[in-house]
Scaffold this motif. Sequence first.
Motif, PDB file in Angstrom:
ATOM      1  N   UNK A  95      70.276  52.647  14.205  1.00  0.00           N
ATOM      2  CA  UNK A  95      70.124  53.060  15.608  1.00  0.00           C
ATOM      3  C   UNK A  95      69.780  51.879  16.506  1.00  0.00           C
ATOM      4  N   UNK A  96      68.803  51.094  16.084  1.00  0.00           N
ATOM      5  CA  UNK A  96      68.372  49.975  16.915  1.00  0.00           C
ATOM      6  C   UNK A  96      69.411  48.853  16.945  1.00  0.00           C
ATOM      7  N   UNK A  97      70.152  48.674  15.823  1.00  0.00           N
ATOM      8  CA  UNK A  97      71.222  47.680  15.810  1.00  0.00           C
ATOM      9  C   UNK A  97      72.312  48.057  16.813  1.00  0.00           C
ATOM     10  N   UNK A  98      72.705  49.310  16.808  1.00  0.00           N
ATOM     11  CA  UNK A  98      73.729  49.760  17.753  1.00  0.00           C
ATOM     12  C   UNK A  98      73.258  49.578  19.193  1.00  0.00           C
ATOM     13  N   UNK A  99      71.996  49.923  19.421  1.00  0.00           N
ATOM     14  CA  UNK A  99      71.458  49.791  20.786  1.00  0.00           C
ATOM     15  C   UNK A  99      71.417  48.338  21.216  1.00  0.00           C
ATOM     16  N   UNK A 100      70.946  47.455  20.344  1.00  0.00           N
ATOM     17  CA  UNK A 100      70.849  46.033  20.694  1.00  0.00           C
ATOM     18  C   UNK A 100      72.235  45.405  20.842  1.00  0.00           C
ATOM     19  N   UNK A 101      73.184  45.788  19.949  1.00  0.00           N
ATOM     20  CA  UNK A 101      74.520  45.204  20.013  1.00  0.00           C
ATOM     21  C   UNK A 101      75.256  45.640  21.273  1.00  0.00           C
ATOM     22  N   UNK A 102      75.157  46.919  21.636  1.00  0.00           N
ATOM     23  CA  UNK A 102      75.814  47.400  22.850  1.00  0.00           C
ATOM     24  C   UNK A 102      75.168  46.771  24.091  1.00  0.00           C
ATOM     25  N   UNK A 103      73.850  46.570  24.036  1.00  0.00           N
ATOM     26  CA  UNK A 103      73.188  45.879  25.143  1.00  0.00           C
ATOM     27  C   UNK A 103      73.733  44.464  25.304  1.00  0.00           C
ATOM     28  N   UNK A 104      73.944  43.782  24.182  1.00  0.00           N
ATOM     29  CA  UNK A 104      74.544  42.444  24.258  1.00  0.00           C
ATOM     30  C   UNK A 104      75.939  42.502  24.867  1.00  0.00           C
ATOM     31  N   UNK A 105      76.711  43.497  24.466  1.00  0.00           N
ATOM     32  CA  UNK A 105      78.063  43.666  25.006  1.00  0.00           C
ATOM     33  C   UNK A 105      78.005  43.839  26.523  1.00  0.00           C
ATOM     34  N   UNK A 106      77.184  44.788  26.983  1.00  0.00           N
ATOM     35  CA  UNK A 106      77.143  45.117  28.413  1.00  0.00           C
ATOM     36  C   UNK A 106      76.613  43.942  29.235  1.00  0.00           C
ATOM     37  N   UNK A 107      75.558  43.281  28.731  1.00  0.00           N
ATOM     38  CA  UNK A 107      74.996  42.171  29.502  1.00  0.00           C
ATOM     39  C   UNK A 107      75.949  40.982  29.539  1.00  0.00           C
ATOM     40  N   UNK A 108      76.714  40.775  28.457  1.00  0.00           N
ATOM     41  CA  UNK A 108      77.697  39.684  28.458  1.00  0.00           C
ATOM     42  C   UNK A 108      78.820  39.971  29.445  1.00  0.00           C
ATOM     43  N   UNK A 109      79.324  41.207  29.445  1.00  0.00           N
ATOM     44  CA  UNK A 109      80.384  41.571  30.385  1.00  0.00           C
ATOM     45  C   UNK A 109      79.874  41.487  31.819  1.00  0.00           C
ATOM     46  N   UNK A 110      78.642  41.947  32.054  1.00  0.00           N
ATOM     47  CA  UNK A 110      78.074  41.868  33.401  1.00  0.00           C
ATOM     48  C   UNK A 110      77.946  40.416  33.855  1.00  0.00           C
ATOM     49  N   UNK A 111      77.556  39.529  32.939  1.00  0.00           N
ATOM     50  CA  UNK A 111      77.447  38.108  33.288  1.00  0.00           C
ATOM     51  C   UNK A 111      78.814  37.555  33.701  1.00  0.00           C
ATOM     52  N   UNK A 112      79.856  37.898  32.914  1.00  0.00           N
ATOM     53  CA  UNK A 112      81.190  37.397  33.240  1.00  0.00           C
ATOM     54  C   UNK A 112      81.713  38.002  34.538  1.00  0.00           C
TER      55      UNK A 112
END
Length: 600
Positions: A89-106
Amino acid sequence: MHIRDLPHPDPGVPDVRTAGAFLLWLYRQQLGGQLKALAWGLVNVGAIAASPLPVGLAVQAVVDRDGGRLLLAGGLIMALGVLIALGGTMLHRAAVTNWITAVARMQQLLARKTTELGSAMTRRVAAGEIVAVSTGDLEKIGWFVEAVSRFGASAVTTVAVAIAVAVYQPELGVLVAVGVPVMALAVLPLLPPAIRRADAQREKAGRATELASDTVAGLRVLRGIGGEELFLGRYRSASQEVRKAAVRSARMWSLISAVQVLLPGLLLIAVVWYGARLALDGTIAVGHLVTLYSAVAFLLFPLRHFEEIAQAYSFAKPSAKRTARVLAQTRPSGGPARSQAPVPTGDLHDPVSGLTLAAGRLTAVVCGDPDTAGRLAERLGGHPPQHDEDGGDGTGPLSVVLGGTPLDELPRDTAREAVLVQDKDPMLLSGTLGELLDVPASGRVGATEALAAAQCGDVLTALAQASVDAAGDPMHTHITERGRSLSGGQRQRLALARSLVTDPEVLVLDEPTSAVDAHTEARIADGLREIRTGRTTVVLTSSPLLLDRAEQVVFLQEGKAVAEATHRELLRSHPAYRTVVTRETDPEPAMSTGQIEESA
C-alpha cells in the motif's frame, strides 16, 4: 514532497544536454521521494521473499508433528502478510506520488518555457511536437520515474534471495546462483531492437499527432477548398503506420516476456528435480525442499519488474529526448527573469535591418516578403531566430535596442512590458470575452475603448445574441478554443483589441487587418492612430489604407531599410515600393534601336 504541496515553488533548472541527463536530473529532484518508495518496496518485496521460510517451516513441523513450530510458522506467515499489505500500500502511494510530482515539475517547466519564448515557441518547435510532449511524453517519463523504486527493491531482494539460498542449502545454492544472473541477463540482447522499435513507434505517433493538430487547426480552410478527404487520407495512412509500428514493438516485448517466463520455469524444474533427488537421498529435509522451491518461484515476481523497467526506459528515453529539446530552447537574455527595472523609452532600432522607429509615432513598415516581415516582428519582440543573421564577427544575433538599451539585456518581464508583438495569426484562448481582455495592462486604455478602436461593434452584437447571460452581456459570452466559433476577421479584431488594452510602450502589429474589408480597415486605421497617440506603434503591412494613415513609412528591400518617407511620397519617388504596394508587375525595359534591328 506531497501532492498537496503542488505546484512546486521552483521547478528548477533542468539538465537538457541528453535524454539520460534529463532523466537523472529529474530523479535527483525527488531523491527523498524515491528513497521513501525504495524503503517501502524493500518492506513489501522483502516480506514476499521471506514467505518461503515460514511455509517450509510449517511443512516440516507437520512432518515432525511439532505443534509449537507449526504455531510459530503460522505467526510468521501472519506477520509477513501484514508487512506485505502495508508495504504494498505504501509503496504504491509513494510511487504514484513520485509519478505525479515528476509530471507536475515537467508541466511547470514547459509552462515556464512557453511564457519565456511566447510566440517564438511554435516557430522553433512544431505545434504537434509540443502537444505530444505535454501529453503522452510526460506520461511515459512519469511511468519510468514511478517504476524505478519497484525495480530497485526487486533487484536488491533478488540478490539477497540468491545469497540466502546459497547459504541455506549449498547443494542447490550453486544452481540458483548461476541461474539467476542468466535469467536477468538473457533478455539484454533483445532490448536494443525492442527499444529501436519503440522509438520508431513513438516517432510515427508524434508525426500522426502533429498531422492531426494541423488538420484540426485548418479545418475551416479545408472545408472551404474541399480538402477534408485528402487530409483524412493522410491521417488514416499515418495512423496505420503507427498501428504497424505498435504491433512490431509489441511482438518484441512479448518475446521478452516469454523468455522471462521460460527461463525461470526451466530453473524451477531443475531445482525441483535436483532437490527431489536430494530429499530422496536424505540429504535435505522435505521442509527445506519446499522452502527452496518457494524461494525460486519467488524469483518470477521481481523479474516482471526487470521487464517493466526496461520497457519503461525504452519509452521514456525518446520522450525525455523530445522534452529536453523543447526545454533547451532559450531566449537570449543576459538579465534575470524578474526584476523591478524601469521600462526604457525612446527610439526602437533593429541593427540587422538598419530600421529605426521613432518614439511616439505610428510607423508602417513594408517588406514585400511575408517571411521577412515575420522575422522582423520576431526580432522587434526580443526573440531573434537562432538561424538569424549575426553581427559579422561571430558574436551571434544582434539585439534590438530600445532607447539605447538592448532588449536582450532587460529582464524578461520588463522586456514584455516594453514591447508587445501581435503576429499575423494571433491566438485566442477559450473563455469569456471578459477573460480574453483581462490581461496585464497599463490601465490607460479600457476594454470599451479598445473594442471601439478595433471596430468590434458587430462582434459584440453577435456575442450578445449568443450570450447565456440574461442581460445579453457579450463580455460573459464563451469563446471557443482558438476562437473557432468566430470568423477570421472577428478573431483578428478581438486580438487587436486585446493588444490595445495591454497598452505597451511599443506595439508591433503584423498584418493586423488582412482579414477585414476595406471600409472596416480604414476605420481601424483611424482608431489605431487615435488610441495610440503618444505611443510607439509599428504596423507591418502593405495595405494602402494603413500606409496612408501612418505618420512614417519605411520600405525594406532584401531585409534592409532602403527608403523612409510618407506613403504618398514613396509612391511618387520609389518604383520598387510602388510595385509592392500596388501589386503591379515591373514594366519591361524599352528595347533600343540596335536591339530591335538585331531581333529582326
